[in-house]
Motif scaffolding. Structure first.
Motif, PDB file in Angstrom:
ATOM      1  N   UNK B 401     -13.540  13.544  -8.040  1.00 27.31           N
ATOM      2  CA  UNK B 401     -14.599  12.832  -7.322  1.00 27.31           C
ATOM      3  C   UNK B 401     -14.052  11.892  -6.253  1.00 27.31           C
ATOM      4  N   UNK B 402     -12.791  12.067  -5.869  1.00 26.01           N
ATOM      5  CA  UNK B 402     -12.176  11.061  -4.998  1.00 26.01           C
ATOM      6  C   UNK B 402     -12.728  11.029  -3.587  1.00 26.01           C
ATOM      7  N   UNK B 403     -13.296  12.157  -3.141  1.00 31.25           N
ATOM      8  CA  UNK B 403     -13.817  12.121  -1.773  1.00 31.25           C
ATOM      9  C   UNK B 403     -15.023  11.190  -1.681  1.00 31.25           C
ATOM     10  N   UNK B 404     -15.593  10.805  -2.809  1.00 33.56           N
ATOM     11  CA  UNK B 404     -16.788   9.962  -2.777  1.00 33.56           C
ATOM     12  C   UNK B 404     -16.465   8.480  -2.962  1.00 33.56           C
ATOM     13  N   UNK B 405     -15.200   8.166  -3.080  1.00 35.67           N
ATOM     14  CA  UNK B 405     -14.856   6.782  -3.415  1.00 35.67           C
ATOM     15  C   UNK B 405     -14.234   6.057  -2.234  1.00 35.67           C
ATOM     16  N   UNK B 406     -14.341   4.733  -2.314  1.00 39.81           N
ATOM     17  CA  UNK B 406     -13.630   3.933  -1.333  1.00 39.81           C
ATOM     18  C   UNK B 406     -12.407   3.337  -1.994  1.00 39.81           C
ATOM     19  N   UNK B 407     -11.276   3.538  -1.368  1.00 42.52           N
ATOM     20  CA  UNK B 407     -10.078   2.920  -1.927  1.00 42.52           C
ATOM     21  C   UNK B 407      -8.993   2.846  -0.862  1.00 42.52           C
ATOM     22  N   UNK B 408      -8.040   1.960  -1.108  1.00 43.63           N
ATOM     23  CA  UNK B 408      -6.925   1.808  -0.176  1.00 43.63           C
ATOM     24  C   UNK B 408      -5.693   2.490  -0.757  1.00 43.63           C
ATOM     25  N   UNK B 409      -4.804   2.909   0.134  1.00 38.79           N
ATOM     26  CA  UNK B 409      -3.517   3.419  -0.323  1.00 38.79           C
ATOM     27  C   UNK B 409      -2.467   2.377   0.052  1.00 38.79           C
ATOM     28  N   UNK B 410      -1.965   1.636  -0.905  1.00 41.90           N
ATOM     29  CA  UNK B 410      -0.998   0.584  -0.560  1.00 41.90           C
ATOM     30  C   UNK B 410       0.326   1.181  -0.101  1.00 41.90           C
ATOM     31  N   UNK B 411       0.819   0.691   1.018  1.00 42.86           N
ATOM     32  CA  UNK B 411       2.121   1.154   1.506  1.00 42.86           C
ATOM     33  C   UNK B 411       2.968  -0.066   1.858  1.00 42.86           C
ATOM     34  N   UNK B 412       4.211  -0.061   1.403  1.00 47.79           N
ATOM     35  CA  UNK B 412       5.152  -1.138   1.735  1.00 47.79           C
ATOM     36  C   UNK B 412       6.383  -0.527   2.366  1.00 47.79           C
ATOM     37  N   UNK B 413       7.062  -1.317   3.192  1.00 47.08           N
ATOM     38  CA  UNK B 413       8.164  -0.743   3.945  1.00 47.08           C
ATOM     39  C   UNK B 413       9.550  -1.035   3.389  1.00 47.08           C
ATOM     40  N   UNK B 414       9.657  -2.038   2.545  1.00 42.22           N
ATOM     41  CA  UNK B 414      10.985  -2.527   2.202  1.00 42.22           C
ATOM     42  C   UNK B 414      11.814  -1.500   1.430  1.00 42.22           C
ATOM     43  N   UNK B 415      11.189  -0.648   0.652  1.00 42.53           N
ATOM     44  CA  UNK B 415      11.938   0.371  -0.081  1.00 42.53           C
ATOM     45  C   UNK B 415      12.807  -0.180  -1.196  1.00 42.53           C
ATOM     46  N   UNK B 416      12.485  -1.355  -1.730  1.00 41.29           N
ATOM     47  CA  UNK B 416      13.285  -1.891  -2.836  1.00 41.29           C
ATOM     48  C   UNK B 416      12.466  -1.889  -4.127  1.00 41.29           C
ATOM     49  N   UNK B 417      13.102  -2.346  -5.188  1.00 34.81           N
ATOM     50  CA  UNK B 417      12.425  -2.332  -6.477  1.00 34.81           C
ATOM     51  C   UNK B 417      11.157  -3.180  -6.431  1.00 34.81           C
ATOM     52  N   UNK B 418      11.248  -4.310  -5.716  1.00 33.91           N
ATOM     53  CA  UNK B 418      10.104  -5.216  -5.677  1.00 33.91           C
ATOM     54  C   UNK B 418       8.902  -4.542  -5.017  1.00 33.91           C
ATOM     55  N   UNK B 419       9.141  -3.804  -3.930  1.00 35.90           N
ATOM     56  CA  UNK B 419       7.970  -3.175  -3.297  1.00 35.90           C
ATOM     57  C   UNK B 419       7.400  -2.076  -4.183  1.00 35.90           C
ATOM     58  N   UNK B 420       8.268  -1.441  -4.973  1.00 34.31           N
ATOM     59  CA  UNK B 420       7.713  -0.452  -5.904  1.00 34.31           C
ATOM     60  C   UNK B 420       6.795  -1.137  -6.927  1.00 34.31           C
ATOM     61  N   UNK B 421       7.189  -2.365  -7.296  1.00 30.15           N
ATOM     62  CA  UNK B 421       6.321  -3.107  -8.216  1.00 30.15           C
ATOM     63  C   UNK B 421       5.017  -3.484  -7.519  1.00 30.15           C
ATOM     64  N   UNK B 422       5.128  -3.892  -6.243  1.00 22.88           N
ATOM     65  CA  UNK B 422       3.919  -4.295  -5.522  1.00 22.88           C
ATOM     66  C   UNK B 422       2.952  -3.127  -5.347  1.00 22.88           C
ATOM     67  N   UNK B 423       3.496  -1.961  -5.033  1.00 20.63           N
ATOM     68  CA  UNK B 423       2.630  -0.788  -4.881  1.00 20.63           C
ATOM     69  C   UNK B 423       1.850  -0.575  -6.170  1.00 20.63           C
ATOM     70  N   UNK B 424       2.551  -0.663  -7.279  1.00 24.53           N
ATOM     71  CA  UNK B 424       1.863  -0.412  -8.550  1.00 24.53           C
ATOM     72  C   UNK B 424       0.858  -1.521  -8.855  1.00 24.53           C
TER      73      UNK B 424
END
Ligand code: SF4
Lengths: 151, 550
Positions: B401-424
């Protein structure tokens, strides 16, 4: 036949059984996660003295999840031998008990846990709830108690 | 640069016969000589990404072996499957690993299972089958039968247990122990003092041969059960991907209510999986309070799953064509209340924890994966999004049902462990908001499609965004209500090789957090062999020991 020290050890074993958790290989991890969940605050088995042992040599109860694969067979036997007597084995989850939907005949698999080591308590479920796993361990403690009395 | 769909299709037509197998999915059949050229265009020039290579034994059907390279073009919302027929006598086709390093494991796997040789592959060694596996037996070929295979292997076993195996087995049971992070797979780290100079991975000890069982023994509607048990954390996503692949192949329309229910469960799974991951990260960083607190909140989500499906894990909710059980108003109300509570709690807990100096100083600028490296290895999911690649199956190849939903796709640029945590972190709250939308707007209607019939030898691709990234299932339907070929590709398969890049040059003490940062299904976070390159001394440690600085 049991000296004071031995009685003390038996008492301690009952009050604070140490367990060693071994995923046998052919498993999806679901059971392992539920075993960990049993340690977290909602269930918190540590308040009953149930403790995860760092090595099989310190353990009283061996908790096995998953089916045995060819890769892990020897490891299972070795770990079992390292657990000192008296010991009890709890098989957690359908995989460990019967092979579950994976069957037992496929090429990477060696068989169910009880084909390799004696199992005392079976906890069915896929995965069993943490409560059920705790119950299984309590049953295993009873077995340990019985055995010390016998000896 | 080519961008529109028609332009791409025209380009594909130049290379070979193009067939539309279902919505937005095309198979192009080309000769082995042109594989590299086309794959290079699809991956590098058109900015798509390589997703999976599937081998298949089609000798009973058309006399050839087949190799399928699957590419996803996010921008055009297109999936392209490059199909090459492999001559069953020479068994040779050119490897695409030299141009797309991410294909390395995929091709080795096809080599293991079908005996297909990929020419100019840098290292066509065994990947999945054990060392003592007899030469020349390829378990997924159609002329190999499970029972016979077992018999052959049993006969072999007596003389053939290789010494090397005993040695490796020996090192496994040592060391302190933590329950979750425990499976018989490990990394080898080569160190100079404290610095990691090289890393290798040894795994696949949990290989259970489920593809063989599914193809040989199970019927189309039994496979979802085994699919769900691929992974104990994010199994439902495999279940959905498989069902979608079959539904696509058979052109079955799933009722909207069923799609909503699938999405609801998928998002519940994502939240619980991410919380589990936060717990593990905190634990590995020596912050057990965080571990316990996130897992306490996670229990609420597990309750939610139990309310809606009857089980905390392995929901067993799917059928080809729909879902098995309905959810009622009462459950919806209860779920919404639980979600409010969880959201409130998590904001409080995670906000604080992610600001702690103990956490930031050990995760920021650690375990770097640049955008280029990420593209090369074709990583997926939060790992890719933390390296600046905006990829998300829910957004670019919408399903359920995803085409019917509103949501953001979080993207971070740093490529470190911390940004992986932030994405999650962001994803958890996005998921909660999606869950609320889904629960509030769920339409009335049927649960399963009528008339579920699956025709023979049709191909279908099922894509889902698992908590760990894009999850791809390719199905070829078979006769008598069976699957002819089923290849599930879990996200970690693409992500694990990237840890080797992240680890190089880092300090040994950071290894646990780096390895855990890709969320490798726990399978691989465990044993680490540390080898000092100067003295060549081998030492086996548990990740936790390294974390403690032993
Ligand atoms: S019993 Fe079920 S949950 Fe447990 S390991 Fe097996 S498949 Fe996974």
């Amino acid at each position: 036949m049991c000296g004071l020290l031995c009685k003390l050890a038996a008492w301690a074993r009952k009050k604070s059984p140490w367990i060693f958790h071994l995923p046998a290989g052919g498993l999806c991890n679901g059971c392992d996660i539920e075993i960990v969940a049993a340690l977290t605050p909602r269930y918190d088995v540590e308040r009953f003295g149930i403790l995860l042992a760092p090595s099989p040599k310190h353990a009283d109860i061996l908790v096995v999840a998953g089916q045995v694969t060819k890769h892990t067979k020897e490891r299972l036997l070795r770990v079992y031998q390292q657990v000192p007597e008296p010991k009890a084995v709890v098989a957690v989850g359908s995989c460990a008990i019967s092979g579950n939907v994976f069957g037992t005949e496929n090429y990477p698999l060696a068989g169910t846990v009880d084909q390799f080591i004696p199992v005392d308590v079976y906890v069915p479920g896929c995965p069993p709830k943490p409560e059920a796993i705790i119950l299984g361990i309590v049953e295993a403690i009873k077995k340990l108690e019985g055995e010390t009395r016998k000896s | 640069m080519l961008t529109s769909i028609t332009e791409i299709l025209n380009l594909l037509k130049k290379y070979g016969k193009v067939e539309k197998i279902h919505k937005d999915t095309y198979v192009v059949e080309i000769s082995p000589g042109k594989v590299r050229e086309l794959c290079e265009i699809l991956h590098w020039k058109l900015n798509g990404h390589f997703s999976v290579t599937v081998g298949s034994d089609e000798r009973p059907v058309n006399g050839y072996f087949g190799v399928y390279h699957v590419f996803l073009l996010d921008k055009q919302k297109l999936s392209v499957i490059v199909h090459v027929k492999v001559n069953p006598v020479t068994l040779k086709i050119p490897s695409i690993t030299p141009i797309i390093p991410g294909a390395n494991w995929h091709e080795r796997e096809a080599h293991d299972f079908f005996g297909i040789f990929f020419e100019e592959h840098p290292n066509l060694e065994r990947l999945i089958l054990p060392y003592d596996w007899p030469e020349g037996i390829h378990p997924l070929r159609k002329d190999v039968n499970v029972r016979e295979l077992r018999y052959k292997l049993l006969k072999k076993e007596t003389g053939l247990v290789v010494e090397k195996k005993a040695e490796e087995e020996y090192i496994v049971p040592i060391g302190p122990y933590h329950p979750a992070l425990h499976e018989p797979e490990y990394f080898e780290l080569y160190v100079e003092g404290e610095k990691i100079v090289d890393a290798r991975y040894k795994g696949f000890h949990v290989h259970r041969g489920i593809e063989k069982v599914a193809e040989e023994r199970l019927t189309i509607n039994q496979v979802p059960f085994i699919a769900e048990r691929i992974c104990g954390i994010c199994g439902y996503t495999h279940n959905v991907a498989y069902c979608q692949a079959v539904e696509n192949a058979a052109r079955i329309d799933v009722p909207l209510r069923a799609k909503y229910i699938r999405s609801i469960l998928l998002e519940i799974e994502r939240v619980h999986s991410h919380l589990l991951w936060f717990g593990v990260l905190f634990h590995l960083l020596g912050f057990d309070t965080g571990f316990m607190m996130t897992w306490l909140v996670r229990e609420k989500i597990m309750d939610l799953a139990e309310i809606l499906t009857g089980n905390r894990k392995n929901y067993g909710m799917n059928l080809v064509g729909g879902v098995r059980r309905d959810i009622n108003e009462e459950k919806i109300k209860l779920s919404l209340e639980t979600l409010d509570y969880v959201e409130y709690k998590l904001r409080k807990i995670l906000d604080k924890m992610l600001k702690l100096k103990e956490i930031t100083s050990r995760t920021k600028e650690i375990g770097l994966l640049s955008r280029e490296e990420a593209r090369k290895l074709s990583v997926v999911g939060p790992v890719a999004r933390a390296s600046g690649i905006s990829t998300d199956v829910r957004r670019y190849h919408p399903y359920a049902a995803y085409s019917e939903l509103e949501f953001k796709v979080p993207v971070y640029d740093a490529g470190d462990v911390y940004s992986r945590a932030l994405v999650r972190y962001d994803e958890i709250f996005e998921s909660i908001s999606m869950l609320k939308q889904l629960l509030k707007n769920i339409p009335k209607g049927d649960l399963t499609a009528e008339n579920v019939k699956v025709p023979e030898y049709r191909k279908g691709l099922g894509l889902t965004e698992a908590p760990r990234g894009e999850n791809v299932h390719l199905v070829i339907t078979g006769r008598e209500n069976k699957v002819y070929r089923w290849r599930p590709r879990a996200p970690s398969y693409n992500n694990v090789p990237s840890t080797l890049v992240m680890l190089k040059g880092e300090k040994l003490a950071d290894a646990p957090a780096i390895i855990a940062s890709i969320d490798p299904c726990f399978s691989c976070t465990d044993h680490v062999v540390v080898i000092d390159v100067r003295t060549n001394v081998k030492q086996v440690l548990r990740l936790k020991e390294i974390a403690r600085g032993k």
